[in-house]
Design a protein around this motif. Sequence first.
Motif, PDB file in Angstrom:
ATOM      1  N   GLY A  14      -6.065  53.518  59.911  1.00 19.09           N
ATOM      2  CA  GLY A  14      -5.084  54.365  58.581  1.00 19.09           C
ATOM      3  C   GLY A  14      -5.720  56.075  58.660  1.00 19.09           C
ATOM      4  O   GLY A  14      -4.980  57.047  58.578  1.00 19.09           O
ATOM      5  N   TRP A  15      -6.778  55.879  58.828  1.00 21.94           N
ATOM      6  CA  TRP A  15      -7.892  57.197  58.229  1.00 21.94           C
ATOM      7  C   TRP A  15      -7.584  58.348  59.431  1.00 21.94           C
ATOM      8  O   TRP A  15      -6.664  58.466  59.593  1.00 21.94           O
ATOM      9  N   GLY A  18      -3.745  59.325  59.397  1.00 23.22           N
ATOM     10  CA  GLY A  18      -3.874  59.979  58.564  1.00 23.22           C
ATOM     11  C   GLY A  18      -4.715  61.755  58.647  1.00 23.22           C
ATOM     12  O   GLY A  18      -4.073  62.460  58.906  1.00 23.22           O
ATOM     13  N   GLN A  19      -5.179  61.729  60.193  1.00 23.39           N
ATOM     14  CA  GLN A  19      -6.489  62.798  60.384  1.00 23.39           C
ATOM     15  C   GLN A  19      -4.530  63.366  61.353  1.00 23.39           C
ATOM     16  O   GLN A  19      -5.042  64.479  61.986  1.00 23.39           O
ATOM     17  N   LYS A  22      -0.410  65.405  59.704  1.00 24.57           N
ATOM     18  CA  LYS A  22      -1.378  65.819  58.960  1.00 24.57           C
ATOM     19  C   LYS A  22      -0.483  66.978  57.904  1.00 24.57           C
ATOM     20  O   LYS A  22       1.361  66.445  58.218  1.00 24.57           O
ATOM     21  N   GLY A  25      -1.111  63.465  52.850  1.00 19.95           N
ATOM     22  CA  GLY A  25      -1.242  62.428  53.349  1.00 19.95           C
ATOM     23  C   GLY A  25      -1.768  61.666  51.709  1.00 19.95           C
ATOM     24  O   GLY A  25      -1.266  62.157  51.122  1.00 19.95           O
ATOM     25  N   PHE A  26      -2.179  60.101  51.985  1.00 17.65           N
ATOM     26  CA  PHE A  26      -2.289  59.692  51.058  1.00 17.65           C
ATOM     27  C   PHE A  26      -3.247  59.428  50.028  1.00 17.65           C
ATOM     28  O   PHE A  26      -3.098  58.049  49.609  1.00 17.65           O
ATOM     29  N   ASP A  31      -4.596  56.126  52.075  1.00 18.23           N
ATOM     30  CA  ASP A  31      -4.588  55.548  53.691  1.00 18.23           C
ATOM     31  C   ASP A  31      -5.178  53.902  54.468  1.00 18.23           C
ATOM     32  O   ASP A  31      -5.044  54.096  55.011  1.00 18.23           O
ATOM     33  N   ILE A  71       4.168  55.863  59.121  1.00 19.12           N
ATOM     34  CA  ILE A  71       4.194  57.075  57.454  1.00 19.12           C
ATOM     35  C   ILE A  71       5.324  57.887  58.068  1.00 19.12           C
ATOM     36  O   ILE A  71       5.591  58.502  57.181  1.00 19.12           O
ATOM     37  N   ARG A  75       8.152  59.083  55.090  1.00 23.45           N
ATOM     38  CA  ARG A  75       7.745  60.949  54.806  1.00 23.45           C
ATOM     39  C   ARG A  75       9.637  60.674  54.837  1.00 23.45           C
ATOM     40  O   ARG A  75       9.842  61.279  53.956  1.00 23.45           O
TER      41      ARG A  75
END
Length: 79
Positions: A14-15, A18-19, A22, A25-26, A31, A71, A75
Motif C-alpha cells: 500500500g505504501w 501510494g508512492q 502520485k 493519496g489516502f 494506504d 487505486i 480514482r
Amino acid sequence: MNLLWFLLIGIAAGWLAGQIMKGGGFGLVGDMIVGVIGALLGGFLFGLLGIWTTGLLGSLIMATIGAIVLIVLLRYIRR
C-alpha cells in the motif's frame, strides 16, 4: 504467522503503490487498507491470468500491482 506476513506485505504494498501513484493519496491508514485489499485483489488477478509468484519479493510485487489497480479503480469511481 502467515496472517502477520500477509498484513506486513499488504502494508508495504500500500505504501509502495501510494508512492508510485502520485496525487491524492489516502494517508497512512488508507494506504495500509488499500495495500491489504490490493494484496487480495492482486492474488485474484494473478490467479485469473495463471501467474504464480513465490517468495517475499514475488508476493510484494503481486500485492503492489493489486494495490495500484485498486487505486486506479477508486480514482475512477471518485470521478
